[in-house]
Design an enzyme around this catalytic site. Structure first.
Site, PDB file in Angstrom:
ATOM      1  N   GLU A 107      -0.638   2.096  -7.937  1.00 56.33           N
ATOM      2  CA  GLU A 107       0.750   2.360  -8.334  1.00 56.33           C
ATOM      3  C   GLU A 107       0.804   3.604  -9.219  1.00 56.33           C
ATOM      4  OE1 GLU A 107       4.430  -0.075 -10.521  1.00 56.33           O
ATOM      5  OE2 GLU A 107       2.378  -0.813 -10.662  1.00 56.33           O
ATOM      6  N   LYS A 156       9.972   0.303  -4.951  1.00 58.19           N
ATOM      7  CA  LYS A 156       9.734  -0.981  -5.598  1.00 58.19           C
ATOM      8  C   LYS A 156      11.045  -1.702  -5.869  1.00 58.19           C
ATOM      9  CE  LYS A 156       6.997  -2.800  -9.489  1.00 58.19           C
ATOM     10  NZ  LYS A 156       6.150  -2.394 -10.639  1.00 58.19           N
ATOM     11  N   CYS A 161       3.013  -3.583  -6.730  1.00 56.69           N
ATOM     12  CA  CYS A 161       2.659  -4.363  -7.914  1.00 56.69           C
ATOM     13  C   CYS A 161       3.452  -5.660  -8.069  1.00 56.69           C
ATOM     14  CB  CYS A 161       2.791  -3.474  -9.146  1.00 56.69           C
ATOM     15  SG  CYS A 161       1.967  -4.140 -10.617  1.00 56.69           S
TER      16      CYS A 161
END
Length: 270
Positions: A45, A114, A148
Site C-alpha cells: 500500500e 480503497k 489493506c
C-alpha cells in the site's frame, strides 16, 4: 493452464516521500522476481511514496497515468513481469488511496480506489472509492484488487468471490499490534471465500516521534484451502508461490460455501 507464480515484495519502499528510491527498489525486485520465474509482483500500500506522509499526501499524489505509473510500466515491460502496487492517486481536487495493476508488457490493466479508509490519517486526507469490485484477467487468472483495511471486511472478499475473482491482490500497510490480521484473518478470508489472497505488506518504521508507525511485515500468499503458500518474516523480503486456478475450482467443489449460500436470509446485513 500454467499456474501463475506470484511474488510479494515486502519492504519500506525506499525513503518515505521519495518516489525515485521506491522505483529503484521496485526495479531490483522485479528483476529478481522474474529470474525466479514469477509472472506477477505485488508491492505494498502506498508503495510509490511511503505511507507515513502526513500533510505531504496531497503534494505527492499523481493521476493514475502520471509519471510514477509510467515508470512502473517501463519496469514491468523491461523484466516481463506484471506489477501491482499502491500509490496516492489524484483525481482533480480528490486524493484516493489506490492500487494499480499493469501487465507484463506495461499495459495498464486495472485501478482500484480503497473503499474502507482506516483511522483519522486516512479519513482526513483521502476520498473513499465507490467501486467495490475491480478485476482484470492476467495469464488466464481472474485477478481482483483491494487495499489493506478492505480485506478485513468479509463482505468485500465475498463480493470478489461471487464476481469470479480467483486471485485477490491486497497491497497493505498493516501496523503493530495487529499481526492477527496477517497471521489469522487473511488465511481465513481465503478459505471462507475460496480464492487466493496475495497480501503484500510494508515493514520497518516510518514517521517521527508520536507519529511513527511500525509495520508488521508478515506478507503472505494464502490459498483457498486456508493454507499459507508463502510467508515473509518481519524484515525486507521477497517471497513467491504458485497460484493455480485448477486448485480454486477443486477447492470450491470440495467446500461449497459459495453455492450453499442463502441470500434471502441475509437482508438484515445491509
Amino acid at each position: 493452464m500454467t499456474p501463475l507464480r506470484t511474488a510479494l515484495l515486502q519492504g519500506p519502499g525506499g525513503v518515505p516521500g521519495s518516489t525515485a528510491d521506491s522505483l529503484a527498489a521496485l526495479d531490483r525486485a522485479a528483476r529478481r522476481a522474474a529470474a525466479e520465474g514469477a509472472r506477477l509482483l505485488v508491492a505494498s500500500e502506498m508503495y510509490l511514496t511511503g505511507y507515513a506522509l502526513g500533510e505531504r499526501v496531497a503534494e505527492l499524489a499523481e493521476p493514475a497515468d502520471g509519471p510514477g505509473a509510467g515508470a512502473v510500466s517501463r519496469i514491468a515491460a523491461e523484466h516481463g513481469v506484471a506489477i501491482a502496487y499502491g500509490y496516492p492517486e489524484r483525481d482533480g481536487d480528490r486524493v484516493h488511496n489506490s492500487a494499480r495493476l499493469v501487465g507484463a508488457d506495461g499495459t495498464p490493466l486495472a485501478n482500484y480506489r480503497k473503499t474502507h479508509l482506516y483511522g483519522g490519517f486516512e479519513t482526513a486526507r483521502f476520498t473513499p472509492g465507490g467501486t467495490p469490485v475491480v478485476q482484470a484477467d492476467l495469464d488466464g487468472v481472474r485477478v481482483g484488487l483491494l487495499v489493506c483495511y478492505d480485506v478485513e471486511f468479509p463482505e468485500t472478499v465475498r463480493a470478489h468471490a461471487l464476481a469470479g475473482t480467483e486471485l485477490l491482490l491486497v497491497p497493505t500497510a498493516l501496523m503493530r499490534p495487529y499481526e492477527i490480521v496477517a497471521e489469522t484473518l487473511v488465511p481465513a478470508r481465503a478459505f471462507e471465500s475460496q480464492l487466493y489472497i496475495a497480501y503484500a505488506n510494508r515493514c520497518g518504521t516510518e514517521g517521527e516521534g508520536g507519529d511513527a508507525l511500525s509495520f508488521t511485515g508478515l506478507s503472505c500468499l494464502a490459498a483457498p484451502d486456508g493454507t499459507v503458500r508463502a510467508r515473509a518474516g518481519t524484515g525486507e523480503d521477497l517471497v513467491a508461490a504458485d497460484v493455480d486456478p485448477a486448485r480454486v475450482r477443486a477447492s470450491r467443489a470440495a467446500n461449497p460455501y459459495l453455492s450453499d449460500r442463502r441470500p434471502e436470509l441475509y437482508a438484515s446485513l445491509v
